[in-house]
Design an enzyme around this catalytic site. Structure first.
Site, PDB file in Angstrom:
ATOM      1  N   SER A  76       6.283   2.076  -7.021  1.00 55.46           N
ATOM      2  CA  SER A  76       6.538   0.998  -6.061  1.00 55.46           C
ATOM      3  C   SER A  76       7.792   0.205  -6.409  1.00 55.46           C
ATOM      4  CB  SER A  76       5.350   0.033  -6.031  1.00 55.46           C
ATOM      5  OG  SER A  76       4.170   0.703  -5.687  1.00 55.46           O
TER       6      SER A  76
HETATM    7  N1  SAH Z   1       1.188   2.413  -8.883  1.00 60.89           N
HETATM    8  C1  SAH Z   1       1.968   3.616  -8.984  1.00 60.89           C
HETATM    9  C2  SAH Z   1       2.442   4.138  -7.660  1.00 60.89           C
HETATM   10  C3  SAH Z   1       1.378   4.719  -6.892  1.00 60.89           C
HETATM   11  S1  SAH Z   1       1.802   5.866  -5.637  1.00 60.89           S
HETATM   12  C4  SAH Z   1       3.150   3.430  -9.912  1.00 60.89           C
HETATM   13  O1  SAH Z   1       3.344   2.328 -10.432  1.00 60.89           O
HETATM   14  O2  SAH Z   1       3.851   4.405 -10.160  1.00 60.89           O
HETATM   15  C5  SAH Z   1       0.133   6.112  -5.113  1.00 60.89           C
HETATM   16  C6  SAH Z   1      -0.694   6.938  -6.042  1.00 60.89           C
HETATM   17  O3  SAH Z   1      -2.018   6.975  -5.511  1.00 60.89           O
HETATM   18  C7  SAH Z   1      -0.249   8.388  -6.144  1.00 60.89           C
HETATM   19  O4  SAH Z   1      -0.055   8.731  -7.482  1.00 60.89           O
HETATM   20  C8  SAH Z   1      -1.390   9.163  -5.521  1.00 60.89           C
HETATM   21  O5  SAH Z   1      -1.613  10.431  -6.117  1.00 60.89           O
HETATM   22  C9  SAH Z   1      -2.562   8.232  -5.768  1.00 60.89           C
HETATM   23  N2  SAH Z   1      -3.718   8.426  -4.892  1.00 60.89           N
HETATM   24  C10 SAH Z   1      -3.743   8.731  -3.577  1.00 60.89           C
HETATM   25  N3  SAH Z   1      -5.005   8.796  -3.127  1.00 60.89           N
HETATM   26  C11 SAH Z   1      -5.814   8.541  -4.199  1.00 60.89           C
HETATM   27  C12 SAH Z   1      -7.218   8.457  -4.393  1.00 60.89           C
HETATM   28  N4  SAH Z   1      -8.079   8.653  -3.398  1.00 60.89           N
HETATM   29  N5  SAH Z   1      -7.675   8.170  -5.627  1.00 60.89           N
HETATM   30  C13 SAH Z   1      -6.837   7.955  -6.667  1.00 60.89           C
HETATM   31  N6  SAH Z   1      -5.492   8.006  -6.548  1.00 60.89           N
HETATM   32  C14 SAH Z   1      -4.991   8.294  -5.331  1.00 60.89           C
END
Ligand code: SAH
Length: 227
Positions: A76
């Site tokens: 993010s």
């Molecule tokens: N907070 C992260 C960015 C997240 S991007 C950072 O600082 O880098 C969103 C993330 O959510 C991705 O890695 C994706 O794989 C994960 N995601 C999507 N759906 C999900 C679910 N149902 N359970 C757990 N993770 C999930």
């Protein structure tokens, strides 16, 4: 600094932090968060964001933008990391659940401010890479499991705060259940591919749930087992 930054990066990081502080102030009337607090600023200054992106992205690590982290996912934008962290209203005694560890950056920021962070990530390679980074940085108050974060992490519930860093079409009921009375859940809600609504859901001490919108945001989708 967890591992010390080169002087050039240090300057870039200070410039970015000043910019993030200005953005927090400028959006304060809408978000309800008037200023970047000293503890959150300190946490952001402590975690080296360049360590959470691939080598090709490192030149952009201290720009206020999201960056690709592989598998179609993104780390993010620093302003959003700062805002979501502020909206959780953390204190050092708290146990936090994070959904969507991705690179592990937001988790590492939370780990500076809370007692313990539990994180759930559905893509095993991302979870492993994140855990490896935390190990290398000596961050020990974090645990991760691979799975659907829409189910929360029952074993360690209830949580003082929950942060979801992927967009849900609806608020997963398990997450509201796993929130302690008095706790906050920060989550982007809306259809993927559009602007979502960053919501702050507050469970009052009697267990009554209130929700407010803090800001329009854009996140990758939360992919749930039922999808
Ligand atoms: N907070 C992260 C960015 C997240 S991007 C950072 O600082 O880098 C969103 C993330 O959510 C991705 O890695 C994706 O794989 C994960 N995601 C999507 N759906 C999900 C679910 N149902 N359970 C757990 N993770 C999930």
């Amino acid at each position: 600094m967890v591992d010390g930054l080169a002087a050039g990066l240090e300057a870039a990081w200070q410039t970015l932090l000043n910019r993030v502080a200005a953005e927090i102030r400028e959006t304060g009337a809408v978000t309800g968060c008037p200023a970047l607090s000293a503890p959150v600023r300190q946490a952001l200054a402590t975690v080296p964001r360049h360590r959470f992106v691939a080598d090709e992205q490192r030149g952009w690590a201290y720009a206020d933008m999201p960056l690709p982290i592989g598998r179609g996912q993104t780390i993010s934008q620093p302003f959003i990391v700062a805002l979501m962290t502020e909206l959780l209203a953390l204190d050092p005694a708290m146990t936090i659940l994070e959904i969507g560890a991705g690179s592990g950056y937001q988790t590492a920021v939370l780990a500076q401010l809370a007692r313990q962070v539990y994180s759930v990530e559905r893509i095993p390679e991302l979870a492993e890479a994140a855990a490896q980074r935390w190990r290398e940085m000596g961050i020990e108050n974090v645990a991760i499991r691979v799975g659907d974060g829409g189910q929360g992490w029952e074993e360690y519930a209830p949580f003082d705060g929950i942060m979801v860093t992927a967009a849900a079409t609806d608020v997963p009921p398990a997450l509201v259940r796993q929130l302690k009375p008095g706790g906050r859940l920060v989550i982007p809600v809306g259809e993927p591919g559009y602007t979502q609504d960053l919501r702050v859901i507050h469970k009052d001490p009697q267990g009554v749930v209130f929700s407010r919108s803090a800001l329009p945001v854009v996140f990758v989708p939360l992919i749930q087992d039922r999808d």
